[in-house]
Design an enzyme around this catalytic site. Structure first.
Site, PDB file in Angstrom:
ATOM      1  N   GLU A 108       0.949  -1.212   0.045  1.00 34.20           N
ATOM      2  CA  GLU A 108      -0.008   0.064  -0.098  1.00 34.20           C
ATOM      3  C   GLU A 108       0.871   1.208  -0.167  1.00 34.20           C
ATOM      4  O   GLU A 108       0.267   2.341  -0.492  1.00 34.20           O
ATOM      5  CB  GLU A 108      -0.854  -0.046   1.367  1.00 34.20           C
ATOM      6  CG  GLU A 108      -1.850  -1.058   1.248  1.00 34.20           C
ATOM      7  CD  GLU A 108      -3.227  -0.908   0.213  1.00 34.20           C
ATOM      8  OE1 GLU A 108      -3.061   0.270  -0.465  1.00 34.20           O
ATOM      9  OE2 GLU A 108      -4.041  -1.544   0.034  1.00 34.20           O
TER      10      GLU A 108
ATOM     11  N   GLU B 192       7.258 -21.365   8.329  1.00 32.40           N
ATOM     12  CA  GLU B 192       7.847 -20.571   9.602  1.00 32.40           C
ATOM     13  C   GLU B 192       9.032 -21.316  10.365  1.00 32.40           C
ATOM     14  O   GLU B 192       9.621 -20.699  11.110  1.00 32.40           O
ATOM     15  CB  GLU B 192       6.703 -20.311  10.376  1.00 32.40           C
ATOM     16  CG  GLU B 192       6.111 -21.440  11.308  1.00 32.40           C
ATOM     17  CD  GLU B 192       5.132 -20.981  12.215  1.00 32.40           C
ATOM     18  OE1 GLU B 192       5.179 -21.040  13.331  1.00 32.40           O
ATOM     19  OE2 GLU B 192       4.103 -20.311  11.897  1.00 32.40           O
TER      20      GLU B 192
END
Length: 306
Positions: free
Chosen positions: A83, A114
């Site tokens: 963004e 992860e």
């Protein structure tokens, strides 16, 4: 790792009979529990602000802000990074979101990623991380090895390591110079950290990127003056930004923006300092992109020149 000791993994007694609740009761309970997220974020505001200041300082010096994470945490980092170019007019390389498991994991879960500390290092190495950069590793539990590997590598090259977690005393915090810990507690659906923990993470990332960009001169008042008017909605927003900043009509704003090459920041300086596009751009460059400073500089020069 004793996962049972993590508050984000606990069972919430308020939702013990979740499977027997109608949808409205579930939504009401979730809404009530979400209210506690605000306080969890509030107590971490000094660390969030410190991260934003450090990010602004490093970006101004040619560095970059990296978000790294796995699962929901990684996706939120990529979202915030993506963004920044349209909102603040920065290069896509200025704020970079890195997802454990790569871009494919944005849509299709690769939760095992992860656990790979080496991958955390390798992903940053592939972006040629350097001492000018800042790395925010995001892990709701604070235990993701991918994030630990990323922060270890960040420290090794002299980059600034930050941990963002939703547990107190998180393992990941031991590898950071700033530890943003927002203890959101047990989820309504036990262990589903895309819920309260995800909300807290989104709020904190909003603050880090917005505060950093404002500190870099990307706002005038509360106006998004570096917006990139790349579609109809954003072009209309650019018109309204110039109208409000300059207190002029929409036709005047459109004409001014056209003369400014479509750049709202340049248009505002042109109008408020009474100058042309070239002089406005030069003043902005000398002012580091700060509109108020650029306007003041032009007016002082005009006054000195009589």
């Amino acid at each position: 790792m004793n996962y049972q000791a993590l508050s984000t993994e606990e069972s919430n007694p308020k939702s013990e009979f979740l499977d027997q609740m109608p949808a409205l009761e579930i939504a009401t309970l979730m809404n009530t529990l979400d209210a506690t997220v605000i306080e969890a974020v509030r107590q971490a505001l000094p660390q969030i602000a410190g991260t934003a200041e450090e990010a602004a300082r490093r970006i101004a010096a040619g560095g970059r802000l990296f978000y790294v994470g796995a699962g929901t945490s990684g996706r939120l980092g990529v979202l915030d990074a993506s963004e920044c170019p349209p909102t603040f007019g920065v290069s896509p390389e200025t704020v970079v979101g890195i997802m454990a498991g790569g871009n494919a994991a944005l849509r299709n879960a690769a939760e095992g990623a992860e656990d790979d500390a080496a991958m955390g290092e390798e992903d940053l190495r592939s972006h040629m991380l350097c001492s000018r950069d800042i790395v925010v590793a995001i892990s709701a539990s604070g235990s993701a090895q991918y994030c630990i590997g990323a922060l270890q590598y960040a420290a090794a090259v002299g980059a600034f390591p930050v941990a963002m977690c939703c547990n107190s005393g998180a393992l990941l915090s031991n590898y950071a110079r700033i530890a943003i810990e927002m203890p959101t507690g047990a989820e309504v659906l036990s262990g589903s950290t895309r819920l309260k923990a995800g909300t807290a993470t989104k709020l904190a990332l909003n603050m880090v990127s917005t505060a950093a960009m404002v500190r870099l001169g990307k706002a005038y008042g509360n106006l998004m003056v570096d917006v990139q008017p790349s579609n109809a909605k954003l072009r209309n927003r650019a018109h309204r930004i110039v109208m409000k900043a300059c207190k002029i009509t929409e036709p005047e704003a459109k004409a001014l923006l056209q003369a400014a090459g479509g750049n709202p920041k340049r248009a505002i300086v042109m109008k408020l300092a009474g100058t042309n596009a070239g002089a406005a751009e030069q003043a902005l460059e000398q002012a580091g992109g700060f509109v108020r400073t650029a306007i003041k500089k032009i007016k002082e020069e005009d006054s000195a020149n009589g």
